[in-house]
Design a protein around this motif. Structure first.
Motif, PDB file in Angstrom:
ATOM      1  N   ARG A 175       0.733  -1.186   0.099  1.00  0.00           N
ATOM      2  CA  ARG A 175       0.205  -0.186   0.177  1.00  0.00           C
ATOM      3  C   ARG A 175       0.801   1.008  -0.054  1.00  0.00           C
ATOM      4  NH1 ARG A 175      -4.240  -2.615  -1.829  1.00  0.00           N
ATOM      5  NH2 ARG A 175      -5.556  -3.693  -0.086  1.00  0.00           N
ATOM      6  N   ARG A 176       1.863   1.293   0.815  1.00  0.00           N
ATOM      7  CA  ARG A 176       2.939   2.385   0.715  1.00  0.00           C
ATOM      8  C   ARG A 176       3.333   2.533  -0.533  1.00  0.00           C
ATOM      9  NH1 ARG A 176       8.048   3.810   1.235  1.00  0.00           N
ATOM     10  NH2 ARG A 176       8.741   1.773   0.770  1.00  0.00           N
ATOM     11  N   VAL A 177       3.837   1.579  -1.302  1.00  0.00           N
ATOM     12  CA  VAL A 177       4.391   1.868  -2.495  1.00  0.00           C
ATOM     13  C   VAL A 177       3.510   2.082  -3.759  1.00  0.00           C
ATOM     14  CG1 VAL A 177       5.971   0.766  -4.127  1.00  0.00           C
ATOM     15  CG2 VAL A 177       6.510   0.434  -1.694  1.00  0.00           C
ATOM     16  N   HIS A 178       2.404   1.359  -3.861  1.00  0.00           N
ATOM     17  CA  HIS A 178       1.614   1.320  -4.962  1.00  0.00           C
ATOM     18  C   HIS A 178      -0.025   1.752  -4.470  1.00  0.00           C
ATOM     19  CE1 HIS A 178       4.645  -1.188  -7.005  1.00  0.00           C
ATOM     20  NE2 HIS A 178       4.636  -1.807  -5.913  1.00  0.00           N
ATOM     21  N   GLY A 179      -0.106   2.343  -3.422  1.00  0.00           N
ATOM     22  CA  GLY A 179      -1.478   2.705  -3.125  1.00  0.00           C
ATOM     23  C   GLY A 179      -2.325   1.451  -2.954  1.00  0.00           C
ATOM     24  N   GLU A 180      -3.925   1.791  -2.961  1.00  0.00           N
ATOM     25  CA  GLU A 180      -4.895   0.940  -2.703  1.00  0.00           C
ATOM     26  C   GLU A 180      -5.337  -0.129  -3.548  1.00  0.00           C
ATOM     27  OE1 GLU A 180      -6.120   0.553   0.491  1.00  0.00           O
ATOM     28  OE2 GLU A 180      -4.614   1.998   0.955  1.00  0.00           O
ATOM     29  N   GLY A 181      -4.831   0.240  -4.997  1.00  0.00           N
ATOM     30  CA  GLY A 181      -5.380  -0.506  -6.118  1.00  0.00           C
ATOM     31  C   GLY A 181      -4.571  -1.918  -6.219  1.00  0.00           C
ATOM     32  N   PHE A 182      -4.752  -2.595  -5.176  1.00  0.00           N
ATOM     33  CA  PHE A 182      -4.143  -4.326  -5.451  1.00  0.00           C
ATOM     34  C   PHE A 182      -5.064  -4.914  -4.529  1.00  0.00           C
ATOM     35  CE2 PHE A 182      -0.986  -7.328  -4.563  1.00  0.00           C
ATOM     36  CZ  PHE A 182      -0.477  -7.449  -5.742  1.00  0.00           C
ATOM     37  N   THR A 183      -5.418  -6.245  -4.949  1.00  0.00           N
ATOM     38  CA  THR A 183      -6.111  -7.074  -4.340  1.00  0.00           C
ATOM     39  C   THR A 183      -5.291  -8.170  -3.433  1.00  0.00           C
ATOM     40  OG1 THR A 183      -7.648  -7.040  -5.971  1.00  0.00           O
ATOM     41  CG2 THR A 183      -7.967  -8.975  -4.440  1.00  0.00           C
ATOM     42  N   PHE A 184      -5.791  -8.347  -2.040  1.00  0.00           N
ATOM     43  CA  PHE A 184      -5.293  -9.508  -1.191  1.00  0.00           C
ATOM     44  C   PHE A 184      -6.174 -10.244  -0.749  1.00  0.00           C
ATOM     45  CE2 PHE A 184      -2.390  -5.696  -0.590  1.00  0.00           C
ATOM     46  CZ  PHE A 184      -1.249  -6.264  -0.814  1.00  0.00           C
ATOM     47  N   PHE A 185      -5.941 -11.536  -0.646  1.00  0.00           N
ATOM     48  CA  PHE A 185      -6.926 -12.272   0.212  1.00  0.00           C
ATOM     49  C   PHE A 185      -6.397 -13.613   0.805  1.00  0.00           C
ATOM     50  CE2 PHE A 185      -7.492 -13.988  -4.365  1.00  0.00           C
ATOM     51  CZ  PHE A 185      -7.549 -15.481  -4.148  1.00  0.00           C
ATOM     52  N   ASN A 186      -7.251 -13.840   1.883  1.00  0.00           N
ATOM     53  CA  ASN A 186      -6.800 -14.981   2.690  1.00  0.00           C
ATOM     54  C   ASN A 186      -7.181 -16.328   2.018  1.00  0.00           C
ATOM     55  OD1 ASN A 186      -6.762 -17.102   4.811  1.00  0.00           O
ATOM     56  ND2 ASN A 186      -8.012 -16.064   5.991  1.00  0.00           N
ATOM     57  N   GLY A 187      -6.201 -17.090   1.860  1.00  0.00           N
ATOM     58  CA  GLY A 187      -6.411 -18.461   0.944  1.00  0.00           C
ATOM     59  C   GLY A 187      -6.195 -19.613   1.745  1.00  0.00           C
ATOM     60  N   LEU A 188      -5.922 -19.542   3.309  1.00  0.00           N
ATOM     61  CA  LEU A 188      -5.704 -20.690   4.212  1.00  0.00           C
ATOM     62  C   LEU A 188      -6.650 -21.609   3.724  1.00  0.00           C
ATOM     63  CD1 LEU A 188      -4.346 -18.948   7.452  1.00  0.00           C
ATOM     64  CD2 LEU A 188      -3.213 -20.176   5.710  1.00  0.00           C
ATOM     65  N   PRO A 189      -6.646 -23.044   4.169  1.00  0.00           N
ATOM     66  CA  PRO A 189      -7.715 -23.729   4.084  1.00  0.00           C
ATOM     67  C   PRO A 189      -8.698 -23.677   5.374  1.00  0.00           C
ATOM     68  CG  PRO A 189      -5.632 -24.913   4.090  1.00  0.00           C
ATOM     69  CD  PRO A 189      -5.140 -23.541   4.283  1.00  0.00           C
ATOM     70  N   THR A 190     -10.138 -23.812   5.017  1.00  0.00           N
ATOM     71  CA  THR A 190     -10.793 -23.502   5.959  1.00  0.00           C
ATOM     72  C   THR A 190     -10.650 -22.022   6.427  1.00  0.00           C
ATOM     73  OG1 THR A 190     -10.805 -25.826   6.677  1.00  0.00           O
ATOM     74  CG2 THR A 190     -12.298 -24.268   7.860  1.00  0.00           C
ATOM     75  N   ALA A 191     -10.490 -21.145   5.572  1.00  0.00           N
ATOM     76  CA  ALA A 191     -10.032 -19.584   5.753  1.00  0.00           C
ATOM     77  C   ALA A 191     -11.096 -18.947   6.889  1.00  0.00           C
ATOM     78  CB  ALA A 191     -10.062 -18.857   4.525  1.00  0.00           C
ATOM     79  N   GLU A 192     -12.418 -19.505   6.983  1.00  0.00           N
ATOM     80  CA  GLU A 192     -13.185 -18.639   7.772  1.00  0.00           C
ATOM     81  C   GLU A 192     -12.914 -18.748   9.352  1.00  0.00           C
ATOM     82  OE1 GLU A 192     -15.936 -20.167   4.547  1.00  0.00           O
ATOM     83  OE2 GLU A 192     -14.285 -20.789   5.572  1.00  0.00           O
ATOM     84  N   VAL A 193     -11.876 -19.548   9.709  1.00  0.00           N
ATOM     85  CA  VAL A 193     -11.514 -19.535  11.125  1.00  0.00           C
ATOM     86  C   VAL A 193     -10.483 -18.400  11.237  1.00  0.00           C
ATOM     87  CG1 VAL A 193      -9.869 -20.900  12.775  1.00  0.00           C
ATOM     88  CG2 VAL A 193     -11.651 -22.215  11.529  1.00  0.00           C
ATOM     89  N   THR A 194      -9.958 -17.888  10.343  1.00  0.00           N
ATOM     90  CA  THR A 194      -8.824 -16.872  10.258  1.00  0.00           C
ATOM     91  C   THR A 194      -9.335 -15.532   9.709  1.00  0.00           C
ATOM     92  OG1 THR A 194      -7.932 -17.639   8.376  1.00  0.00           O
ATOM     93  CG2 THR A 194      -6.776 -18.178  10.487  1.00  0.00           C
ATOM     94  N   VAL A 195     -10.578 -15.423   9.623  1.00  0.00           N
ATOM     95  CA  VAL A 195     -11.254 -14.254   8.805  1.00  0.00           C
ATOM     96  C   VAL A 195     -10.931 -12.942   9.773  1.00  0.00           C
ATOM     97  CG1 VAL A 195     -13.494 -13.124   8.421  1.00  0.00           C
ATOM     98  CG2 VAL A 195     -12.668 -15.326   6.966  1.00  0.00           C
ATOM     99  N   PRO A 196     -11.264 -13.046  11.121  1.00  0.00           N
ATOM    100  CA  PRO A 196     -11.220 -11.819  11.729  1.00  0.00           C
ATOM    101  C   PRO A 196      -9.615 -11.525  11.822  1.00  0.00           C
ATOM    102  CG  PRO A 196     -12.746 -13.645  13.119  1.00  0.00           C
ATOM    103  CD  PRO A 196     -12.034 -14.165  11.956  1.00  0.00           C
ATOM    104  N   ALA A 197      -8.857 -12.391  11.916  1.00  0.00           N
ATOM    105  CA  ALA A 197      -7.308 -11.727  12.020  1.00  0.00           C
ATOM    106  C   ALA A 197      -7.008 -11.110  10.634  1.00  0.00           C
ATOM    107  CB  ALA A 197      -6.224 -13.116  12.373  1.00  0.00           C
ATOM    108  N   TYR A 198      -7.277 -11.972   9.636  1.00  0.00           N
ATOM    109  CA  TYR A 198      -6.901 -11.178   8.071  1.00  0.00           C
ATOM    110  C   TYR A 198      -7.512  -9.863   8.159  1.00  0.00           C
ATOM    111  CZ  TYR A 198      -3.704 -15.075   6.909  1.00  0.00           C
ATOM    112  OH  TYR A 198      -2.804 -15.846   6.443  1.00  0.00           O
ATOM    113  N   ALA A 199      -8.757  -9.892   8.383  1.00  0.00           N
ATOM    114  CA  ALA A 199      -9.525  -8.488   8.204  1.00  0.00           C
ATOM    115  C   ALA A 199      -8.818  -7.513   8.901  1.00  0.00           C
ATOM    116  CB  ALA A 199     -11.066  -8.848   8.736  1.00  0.00           C
ATOM    117  N   ALA A 200      -8.528  -7.807  10.236  1.00  0.00           N
ATOM    118  CA  ALA A 200      -7.932  -6.641  11.060  1.00  0.00           C
ATOM    119  C   ALA A 200      -6.765  -6.205  10.386  1.00  0.00           C
ATOM    120  CB  ALA A 200      -7.466  -7.489  12.388  1.00  0.00           C
ATOM    121  N   VAL A 201      -6.077  -6.759   9.474  1.00  0.00           N
ATOM    122  CA  VAL A 201      -4.589  -6.202   8.784  1.00  0.00           C
ATOM    123  C   VAL A 201      -5.047  -5.891   7.475  1.00  0.00           C
ATOM    124  CG1 VAL A 201      -3.192  -7.876  10.383  1.00  0.00           C
ATOM    125  CG2 VAL A 201      -3.822  -8.713   8.137  1.00  0.00           C
ATOM    126  N   GLY A 202      -6.271  -5.639   7.099  1.00  0.00           N
ATOM    127  CA  GLY A 202      -6.620  -5.151   5.679  1.00  0.00           C
ATOM    128  C   GLY A 202      -6.620  -6.312   4.632  1.00  0.00           C
TER     129      GLY A 202
END
Length: 304
Positions: A175-202
């Motif tokens: 984000r610092r180098v390229h701004g907001e126009g880039f997609t990240f997503f949580n791809g862990l198996p059974t990702a729902e378990v870690t959704v709160p933690a990942y959402a907290a870091v953007g």
């Protein structure tokens, strides 16, 4: 490339003779769309890309594209050796996919500069947007992630490592180098378990393997989490955490259990290919109980 909703990673069905069943795949993808999938990632990890021939990979991607009919983006898996990744990316483009999920190099490890070269080689060879799958032999530093994000063909990073501290630093640096126009997503198996933690870091986007066999549960969790509804925690308790415990019993169960769950729901998806193994009858019975608990929780919440 914009995604809105749960990212659906369909299974690759095999028939009684072990051949790819395109008709079953088309029905499987159509069912996911009916339940509101925000993107379809065909012939990726859940789709057993490691076990597909080049012809099967192309057919699976083409079948998904045909089933989706432009309703949502279709992303195809590509990876392995650099030559194989280029071939799969080219096939994905020919089949009409909207982009590729670039999996790590096969077996070998390389320095950070080599990982960037691997990504660059594939994305320069095939003009198709790429989401880089960070896992296994392709784990990026924040600086390398920023360098990767600068490559013209790269539009996102999917994290399958689970190091939330590293991911927070990667997001901040990109984000610092390229701004907001880039997609990240949580791809862990059974990702729902870690959704709160990942959402907290953007990183609010996530892939849902459970969506492939329990879309009612996956969709209810997605809506409940974003609404702050206690149902989200209830589903973690009765469905997702027990599913993780069962999944961790054997390598490959992150896929094997999803296929077993789909069979429990009546889908004609067949079993998994080696080296994965299907769950035992006792484990399938445990999975059925977990599935029933999840569906019951959703039903009770809807009638409350």
């Amino acid at each position: 490339m914009e995604f809105d909703g749960i990212l659906f990673f369909p299974l690759t069905p095999f028939d009684a003779d072990g051949r790819l069943d395109a008709g079953a795949l088309e029905r499987h993808v159509a069912s996911g769309l009916d339940h509101g999938a925000g993107g379809v990632f065909a012939a990726c990890g859940t789709g057993e890309i490691h076990a597909l021939s080049a012809a099967e990979h192309a057919r699976a991607v083409g079948t998904a594209v045909s089933a989706v009919r432009g309703a949502v983006p279709v992303i195809a898996g590509a990876g392995g050796s650099v030559a194989t990744a280029v071939e799969q990316a080219a096939a994905a483009r020919e089949q009409g996919a909207d982009g590729i999920l670039l999996l790590p190099p096969y077996l070998v490890s390389g320095p950070q500069s080599g990982l960037v070269d691997y990504i660059r080689t594939v994305t320069e060879a095939v003009d198709l947007p790429a989401i880089v799958y960070q896992r296994s032999t392709m784990v990026l530093t924040p600086a390398t992630a920023a360098e990767t994000a600068a490559l013209p063909g790269v539009v996102g990073i999917k994290d399958g490592v689970g190091d939330v501290d590293r991911m927070a630093r990667i997001v901040a640096e990109v984000r610092r180098v390229h701004g907001e126009g880039f997609t990240f997503f949580n791809g862990l198996p059974t990702a729902e378990v870690t959704v709160p933690a990942y959402a907290a870091v953007g990183v609010p986007l996530y892939s849902s393997a459970a969506f492939a066999f329990a879309p009612e549960v996956a969709t209810a969790f997605y809506r409940a989490f974003h609404a702050g509804d206690p149902l989200a925690e209830r589903l973690l308790e009765v469905f997702y955490r027990p599913l993780v415990a069962l999944r961790d019993r054997a390598p490959g169960y992150a896929v094997s259990l999803i296929k077993a769950g789909a069979r429990l729901r009546g889908a004609e998806v067949g079993g998994v290919r080696p080296p994965f193994t299907d769950p035992t009858e006792a484990e399938t019975a445990e999975l059925a109980a977990i599935l029933e608990a999840g569906l019951t929780a959703v039903k009770e919440a809807g009638s409350a």
